[in-house]
Motif scaffolding. Structure first.
Motif, PDB file in Angstrom:
ATOM      1  N   PRO A 119       0.810  -1.233   0.000  1.00 34.40           N
ATOM      2  CA  PRO A 119       0.000   0.000   0.000  1.00 34.40           C
ATOM      3  C   PRO A 119       0.835   1.271   0.000  1.00 34.40           C
ATOM      4  CG  PRO A 119      -0.936  -1.604   1.510  1.00 34.40           C
ATOM      5  CD  PRO A 119       0.392  -2.151   1.080  1.00 34.40           C
ATOM      6  N   LYS A 120       1.877   1.313   0.835  1.00 38.26           N
ATOM      7  CA  LYS A 120       2.732   2.510   0.860  1.00 38.26           C
ATOM      8  C   LYS A 120       3.549   2.617  -0.411  1.00 38.26           C
ATOM      9  CE  LYS A 120       6.190   5.116   3.363  1.00 38.26           C
ATOM     10  NZ  LYS A 120       5.563   6.349   2.829  1.00 38.26           N
ATOM     11  N   MET A 121       4.005   1.465  -0.952  1.00 42.03           N
ATOM     12  CA  MET A 121       4.760   1.487  -2.196  1.00 42.03           C
ATOM     13  C   MET A 121       3.923   2.084  -3.316  1.00 42.03           C
ATOM     14  SD  MET A 121       6.226  -1.736  -4.412  1.00 42.03           S
ATOM     15  CE  MET A 121       4.544  -2.274  -4.761  1.00 42.03           C
ATOM     16  N   LEU A 122       2.657   1.691  -3.417  1.00 42.69           N
ATOM     17  CA  LEU A 122       1.776   2.225  -4.457  1.00 42.69           C
ATOM     18  C   LEU A 122       1.548   3.721  -4.261  1.00 42.69           C
ATOM     19  CD1 LEU A 122      -0.859  -0.654  -4.674  1.00 42.69           C
ATOM     20  CD2 LEU A 122       0.913  -0.108  -6.347  1.00 42.69           C
ATOM     21  N   ALA A 123       1.356   4.151  -3.002  1.00 43.25           N
ATOM     22  CA  ALA A 123       1.139   5.574  -2.726  1.00 43.25           C
ATOM     23  C   ALA A 123       2.391   6.394  -3.044  1.00 43.25           C
ATOM     24  CB  ALA A 123       0.741   5.766  -1.265  1.00 43.25           C
ATOM     25  N   ASP A 124       3.571   5.825  -2.799  1.00 43.02           N
ATOM     26  CA  ASP A 124       4.823   6.548  -3.026  1.00 43.02           C
ATOM     27  C   ASP A 124       5.124   6.773  -4.504  1.00 43.02           C
ATOM     28  OD1 ASP A 124       5.394   6.948  -0.396  1.00 43.02           O
ATOM     29  OD2 ASP A 124       6.766   5.253  -0.199  1.00 43.02           O
ATOM     30  N   PHE A 125       4.490   5.992  -5.390  1.00 49.47           N
ATOM     31  CA  PHE A 125       4.701   6.203  -6.821  1.00 49.47           C
ATOM     32  C   PHE A 125       4.222   7.599  -7.250  1.00 49.47           C
ATOM     33  CE2 PHE A 125       4.665   1.414  -7.469  1.00 49.47           C
ATOM     34  CZ  PHE A 125       6.005   1.360  -7.789  1.00 49.47           C
ATOM     35  N   PHE A 126       3.286   8.185  -6.485  1.00 51.35           N
ATOM     36  CA  PHE A 126       2.755   9.513  -6.806  1.00 51.35           C
ATOM     37  C   PHE A 126       3.282  10.579  -5.854  1.00 51.35           C
ATOM     38  CE2 PHE A 126      -0.351   6.572  -8.564  1.00 51.35           C
ATOM     39  CZ  PHE A 126      -0.520   7.084  -9.842  1.00 51.35           C
ATOM     40  N   SER A 127       4.272  10.232  -5.057  1.00 51.58           N
ATOM     41  CA  SER A 127       4.812  11.177  -4.083  1.00 51.58           C
ATOM     42  C   SER A 127       6.228  11.587  -4.464  1.00 51.58           C
ATOM     43  CB  SER A 127       4.798  10.555  -2.675  1.00 51.58           C
ATOM     44  OG  SER A 127       5.434  11.396  -1.747  1.00 51.58           O
ATOM     45  N   HIS A 128       6.501  12.878  -4.372  1.00 47.66           N
ATOM     46  CA  HIS A 128       7.855  13.372  -4.633  1.00 47.66           C
ATOM     47  C   HIS A 128       8.764  13.146  -3.428  1.00 47.66           C
ATOM     48  CE1 HIS A 128       6.832  15.195  -8.474  1.00 47.66           C
ATOM     49  NE2 HIS A 128       5.762  15.729  -7.912  1.00 47.66           N
ATOM     50  N   HIS A 129       8.168  13.047  -2.244  1.00 40.61           N
ATOM     51  CA  HIS A 129       8.936  12.843  -1.023  1.00 40.61           C
ATOM     52  C   HIS A 129       8.532  11.502  -0.422  1.00 40.61           C
ATOM     53  CE1 HIS A 129      10.214  17.018  -1.299  1.00 40.61           C
ATOM     54  NE2 HIS A 129       8.953  17.364  -1.449  1.00 40.61           N
TER      55      HIS A 129
END
Length: 312
Positions: A79-89
Motif C-alpha cells: 500500500p505505501k509502495m503504491l502511494a509513493d509512486f505519486f509522491s515526490h517525497h
C-alpha cells in the motif's frame, strides 16, 4: 532505552524502485492490477475453505491460514509502495519504519513455521494414516498455528528491540521501497558488527536450517511414496508433496538471498525484494489451489450459490 528518533533521525527517505516518472507509472499500474486480481483470489480461498464442510481436513485448515498470513504480509509494504509512486517525497517516519520491520518479520517468521506444521501434517498423513485423525485433531492443528504465530512474534520482537536501541544521526536514505534490517542497521551511528552477526543467525541461518529440514522431510516422504504400492491415493499424496516443495523453494529462495549473505547492496536486490514481499506471498495459495480439484469444485459451488442468491 535510547530511541533512534531521539538522536536526530525522525524519518527515513525511501529511494523507491525507480526515479523515472514513466517507469513509476508503469510499475504502479502493473502492481495495482496484480494486487487487485490476486488479493480477492486469496480471500476467495479462505471463504471457500471456511464455508465448505467437505474441506474440513487439516490440510485445508493450514491452507486457509497460509492464505490469511500471505494477505497480512502483503498488506505491510505494497500500500505505501503504491502511494509513493505519486509522491515526490517518499518518506517514512521512524515509528512507521520500525512497525514495517516488526510486521514483516513477525508474519514472515509465522509463515515459515506454518509451512513446517504443514510438513508435519503430510508426514502423519503418509506415515501414520491409521492414527491421522487422532494425531491431527482440531486442537492439535490450532496449537500448531498458534505456535507458528508465537515463534514469529519472538523472532521479530528480538530484532526490533535491538534495532530501536541503535542511535541514528544521519544519513537517513534507504535504497529500497520499504524498511528492512539489512539496510536500516547500516545507518546506525555505531559499530553494528555483532548485531549483524546476530541478525544473520536469527534470520539467515534460521531460514537456511528450516529450508534444509523441509527439503529433507519432503524428500524422505516422496521416496517412501515411490517405494510403496502405486495407487490413486499415493499419486495424490505425492502430487501434494511436490506442490509443497515448490512453495518451499518459492518462499525460501528470496529470503536466503536477502539474509544469508553480508548486509551489502547488490544489483538484484530490489527485484528480489519485490518478488519476496509482493508477488510470491500472494501466489503461494493460488499454486496450491490450481492443482487441487476439491477446492476448485468447492469454489464453483460457492460462486454458483452466490449467483443464485443475486437472482433471487
Amino acid at each position: 532505552m535510547k530511541r533512534g528518533n531521539s538522536t536526530g533521525v525522525t524519518e527515513f527517505v525511501l529511494l523507491g524502485l525507480s526515479q523515472t516518472r514513466e517507469i513509476q507509472l508503469f510499475l504502479f499500474v502493473l502492481f495495482l492490477v496484480f494486487y487487485s486480481m490476486i488479493l480477492p483470489a486469496n480471500i476467495l480461498i479462505i471463504l471457500t475453505i471456511q464455508g465448505d464442510p467437505h474441506l474440513g481436513s487439516p490440510m485445508y485448515f493450514f491452507l486457509a491460514n497460509l492464505a490469511f498470513l500471505d494477505i497480512c504480509y502483503c498488506s505491510v509494504t505494497p500500500p505505501k509502495m503504491l502511494a509513493d509512486f505519486f509522491s515526490h517525497h517518499k518518506n517514512i517516519s521512524y515509528g512507521g519504519c520500525m512497525a514495517q520491520l516488526f510486521f514483516l518479520h513477525f508474519l514472515g517468521g509465522a509463515e515459515v513455521f506454518l509451512l513446517m506444521g504443514m510438513a508435519f501434517d503430510r508426514y502423519v498423513a503418509i506415515c501414520h494414516p491409521l492414527h491421522y485423525a487422532s494425531m491431527m485433531s482440531r486442537e492439535v492443528c490450532c496449537a500448531l498455528v498458534g505456535a507458528a504465530w508465537a515463534v514469529g512474534f519472538m523472532h521479530s520482537i528480538l530484532q526490533v528491540v535491538l534495532i530501536i536501541r541503535l542511535p541514528f544521526c544521519g544519513p537517513n536514505e534507504l535504497d529500497n521501497f520499504f524498511c528492512d534490517i539489512t539496510q536500516v542497521i547500516k545507518l546506525a551511528c555505531t559499530d553494528v558488527y555483532m548485531l549483524e552477526f546476530f541478525m544473520f543467525f536469527n534470520s539467515g541461518l534460521s531460514i537456511m536450517m528450516c529450508f534444509l529440514l523441509l527439503l529433507i522431510s519432503y524428500g524422505a516422504l516422496l521416496v517412501r511414496l515411490r517405494a510403496g504400492d502405486p495407487s490413486k491415493g499415493t499419486s495424490k499424496a505425492a502430487s501434494t508433496c511436490v506442490i509443497h516443495v515448490i512453495i518451499v523453494f518459492i518462499m525460501f529462495s528470496p529470503a536466503i538471498y536477502i539474509y544469508c549473505r553480508p548486509f551489502r547492496s547488490f544489483p538484484l536486490d530490489k527485484v528480489v525484494y519485490v518478488f519476496h514481499t509482493v508477488v510470491f506471498p500472494l501466489m503461494n495459495p493460488i499454486i496450491y489451489t490450481l492443482r487441487n480439484k476439491e477446492i476448485i469444485s468447492a469454489m464453483k459451488r460457492l460462486l454458483g450459490r452466490h449467483r443464485l442468491c443475486q437472482r433471487k
